[in-house]
Motif scaffolding. Structure first.
Motif, mmCIF file in Angstrom:
data_model
loop_
_atom_site.group_PDB
_atom_site.id
_atom_site.type_symbol
_atom_site.label_atom_id
_atom_site.label_comp_id
_atom_site.label_asym_id
_atom_site.label_seq_id
_atom_site.Cartn_x
_atom_site.Cartn_y
_atom_site.Cartn_z
ATOM 1 N N ILE A 249 0.830 -1.210 0.000
ATOM 2 C CA ILE A 249 0.000 0.000 0.000
ATOM 3 C C ILE A 249 0.864 1.259 0.000
ATOM 4 N N PRO B 86 0.488 5.781 -0.858
ATOM 5 C CA PRO B 86 -0.480 6.851 -1.101
ATOM 6 C C PRO B 86 -0.645 7.110 -2.600
ATOM 7 N N ASP C 243 -5.315 5.511 -0.887
ATOM 8 C CA ASP C 243 -4.130 4.660 -1.015
ATOM 9 C C ASP C 243 -4.341 3.712 -2.181
#
Length: 270
Positions: free
Chosen positions: A82, A84, A96
């Motif tokens: 993950i 941004p 995200d």
């Protein structure tokens, strides 16, 4: 599936070029503008969504992608991928992304491995609980990669280009989800087909008007959402890897269109 606060939505069709990726990225932006947290998962080896949202894969800057997540399939391992959203501002705060790359194609050969359909669901377990929505951008197929997303999803939505092939592709996606045998094999009996969303609608074409008029009869009353018109500003934003807000007043109309989809998700996906 365990109860989660967030709702997982897979956008698909058995036909390419119907606006799936555009819908996912722009609805994610609309949700972010409404102060919702969103995790976007690119489950297409073309990785167009990843590029458009500012997270392209580059050999000189290797990152963990959906390919490594699915290859592992370990509980919670999706957290390692993950990052941004690359748009900055409120979008980076609220959105995200788990990016993709071409190597995801190699996961298709693992389809026959026992338990392989559940790898993405396991990888996301406990990872996306604090998001409001997780959005999957599926490849234009009903094969293994799409099934990975559907095995993890709560809802499937079909993007429908109002042309014969577009309607057929959306119908096959709907029918795949409605088939109880498929849901059993994906270990996701709670998966629901939630909406048919007309996309790339050109109001100048009589054929588009004809097919739009037929959709309620095909998908059912209340299942056909507000159409997404064809506008060049969406293509421009995609080419420039920007949200529609970066297009200024040119993007106002389409921001309202995608906001309507976002509001309907908030209202109906409970």
């Amino acid at each position: 599936m365990p109860q989660r606060r967030n709702k997982r939505v897979a956008a698909g069709s058995n036909k390419g070029g119907v606006g799936k990726t555009g819908w996912v990225e722009m609805v994610a932006a609309a949700l972010a503008e409404m102060n919702r947290r969103v995790l976007v998962v690119d489950v297409d080896p073309q990785a167009n969504l990843s590029r458009r949202m500012g997270r392209p894969y580059r050999k000189e800057q290797p990152i963990v992608t959906i390919s490594e997540v699915v290859k592992s399939g370990e509980t919670g391992c999706a957290a390692d991928a993950i990052v941004p959203c690359g748009w900055g501002g409120i979008y980076a705060e609220q959105i995200d992304i788990i990016p993709s790359r071409f190597d995801l194609e190699n996961r298709i050969s693992e389809a026959a491995v026992i338990g392989s359909r559940g790898r993405l669901a396991r990888a996301l377990e406990g990872v996306d609980d604090d998001y409001d929505f997780t959005l999957f951008d599926c490849q234009p197929s009903l094969g293994h990669l799409t099934q990975l997303a559907l095995a993890a999803a709560d809802y499937g939505v079909a993007l429908v280009e109002p042309e014969y092939d577009g309607v057929e592709g959306a119908t096959r996606f709907r029918d795949f989800i409605l088939d109880e045998i498929n849901r059993k094999e994906m270990d996701n009996l709670d998966l629901r087909f939630a909406a048919a969303i007309p996309s790339l609608v050109d109001g100048r074409l009589a054929g588009h008007a004809h097919h739009l008029g037929s959709l309620s009869g095909i998908f059912g009353d209340g299942m056909v959402w507000e159409p997404i018109p064809l506008r060049s500003v969406v293509k421009d934003a995609a080419d420039e890897a920007q949200p529609l807000s970066a297009q200024g007043s040119r993007g106002t109309e389409m921001r309202e269109v995608y906001k309507a989809s976002a509001e309907r998700m908030i209202k109906e996906f409970v």
